[in-house]
Design a protein around this motif. Sequence first.
Motif, mmCIF file in Angstrom:
data_model
loop_
_atom_site.group_PDB
_atom_site.id
_atom_site.type_symbol
_atom_site.label_atom_id
_atom_site.label_comp_id
_atom_site.label_asym_id
_atom_site.label_seq_id
_atom_site.Cartn_x
_atom_site.Cartn_y
_atom_site.Cartn_z
ATOM 1 N N PRO A 15 9.519 6.794 -8.591
ATOM 2 C CA PRO A 15 8.773 7.995 -8.184
ATOM 3 C C PRO A 15 7.406 7.661 -7.580
ATOM 4 C CG PRO A 15 9.743 8.302 -10.357
ATOM 5 C CD PRO A 15 9.910 6.864 -10.016
ATOM 6 N N ALA A 16 6.733 6.669 -8.141
ATOM 7 C CA ALA A 16 5.424 6.285 -7.611
ATOM 8 C C ALA A 16 5.569 5.684 -6.215
ATOM 9 C CB ALA A 16 4.756 5.276 -8.545
ATOM 10 N N ALA A 18 7.954 6.430 -4.071
ATOM 11 C CA ALA A 18 8.280 7.539 -3.176
ATOM 12 C C ALA A 18 7.013 8.325 -2.821
ATOM 13 C CB ALA A 18 9.315 8.451 -3.824
ATOM 14 N N TYR A 19 6.153 8.542 -3.817
ATOM 15 C CA TYR A 19 4.903 9.266 -3.569
ATOM 16 C C TYR A 19 4.007 8.465 -2.607
ATOM 17 C CZ TYR A 19 0.337 11.384 -4.408
ATOM 18 O OH TYR A 19 -0.895 11.985 -4.235
ATOM 19 N N ALA A 20 3.906 7.152 -2.849
ATOM 20 C CA ALA A 20 3.077 6.302 -1.993
ATOM 21 C C ALA A 20 3.595 6.322 -0.560
ATOM 22 C CB ALA A 20 3.052 4.877 -2.531
ATOM 23 N N ALA A 22 5.213 8.749 0.862
ATOM 24 C CA ALA A 22 4.881 10.055 1.435
ATOM 25 C C ALA A 22 3.416 10.101 1.871
ATOM 26 C CB ALA A 22 5.171 11.163 0.425
ATOM 27 N N VAL A 23 2.537 9.525 1.051
ATOM 28 C CA VAL A 23 1.114 9.472 1.402
ATOM 29 C C VAL A 23 0.913 8.644 2.670
ATOM 30 C CG1 VAL A 23 -1.130 8.587 0.671
ATOM 31 C CG2 VAL A 23 0.297 9.853 -0.950
ATOM 32 N N ALA A 47 -1.518 2.918 0.388
ATOM 33 C CA ALA A 47 -0.202 3.435 0.005
ATOM 34 C C ALA A 47 0.909 2.459 0.426
ATOM 35 C CB ALA A 47 0.025 4.803 0.642
ATOM 36 N N GLU A 51 3.493 0.317 -2.014
ATOM 37 C CA GLU A 51 4.946 0.451 -1.876
ATOM 38 C C GLU A 51 5.606 -0.893 -1.607
ATOM 39 O OE1 GLU A 51 8.817 0.850 -0.355
ATOM 40 O OE2 GLU A 51 7.153 0.207 0.923
#
Length: 428
Positions: A15-16, A18-20, A22-23, A47, A51
């Motif tokens: 999840p982290a 995926a968030y990175a 997206a950022v 980011a 990732e």
Amino acid sequence: MFYQFYEMNHAALQPARAYADAVRLLYSNPLNPLSHTAWGRSVAAMAELFERTTRRYGKPEFGLHETVVDWKPVPVQERIVWSRPFCNLIHFERALPKGRKPDPRLLLVAPMSGHYATLLRGTVEAMLPHAEVYITDWVDARTVPLSEGRFDLDDYIDYVVDMLHALGPDTHVVAVCQPSVPVLAAVSLMEARGDPLAPATMTLMGGPIDTRRNPTAVNLLAEQKDLSWFRDNAIMQAPWPAPGFGREVYPGFLQLSGFMSMNLDRHIIAHKDFFMHLVKNDGDGAEKHREFYDEYLAVMDLTAEFYLQTVDTVFIRHALPLGEMTHRGVPVDPAAIRNTALFTVEGENDDISGLGQTQAAHGLCVNIPADRKAHYMQPAVGHYGVFNGSRFRAEIVPRIVDFITSYGRNGKAATAPKKAGQDGSAAA
């Protein structure tokens, strides 16, 4: 359990990651005004760096679709021509005009030491204009079901012999790093039994033939520990849900950790430079970093039996140079080699296989005539530069091509290979 814990941590970070990602997409989108500011590029760079340092890198592609032969572009197609559970033999088939004189047939044995065979992409690319290139594409042990059985150093040697048989007479073999020992053993066994399909030439590059010479940090570690230490600290079971769940393996991430720790400062600086390239919008510098680390960080597992047998035979007991190596109970004697020509290549700054370790093969192959043996030391390159990079293409490739084209099926030189010169080369 440690390997399973490693997998769980990797999954927990998904999840982290995926968030990175997206950022990164948000702050690098040209429609976002912040992407044109140093602050926005810094956020995107942080980011992406997070990732990339936490992802699992899959097996890269060779991506070699074209080469140049006789100064003309020629399409190239990958084709698997031989397959076993732990290895596929890939032929880089060139669409050559009919009736053209065939080029030498070259078996390139890639190392089974944690990285995929694609680490030799540059080696293959450099040889394609000069030869019909085949490469051993070793399979990640964690993907091989337990039902396929074991794979050890003896099996590795059998695979090399089988591939040489499949390719037929007048084949030339090149071993890069780790396979130098099993390839030398395979050729020794073939010559000892009068096998007509023994290779015409054998080129060993940066290989640990005798690790007692100029021992590196890798060699010293093996000497300081006994085999039980490696079994207790380096061997784990492949985790669920890998197809090879339950198989005892030497995990690729452990090998990668060892390599990176040897030059940790350089890797830290490289990632800092990558961050600054992104902030300064230097696309070329950032892309070079991505290309290198996409390959370098993609690792595979080795079977426990192959890893332990290799450590014991090559690094602890020095069985080959001491005349104590056997293959399924049969002694391995390099003195049996009489027809296969020998060429060895080393790098001046190699910190994996020290100077002299590969050249030691000449002292073992005493019955190869002196005019059919040669050695070359490439100045100013480390281990990677022995088989890749600008100096490899400019200095080493012409010597390999000259050597393999100098010896035909009858083992006699058509033309004399390059001898010693002022540029660091040395004839054996």
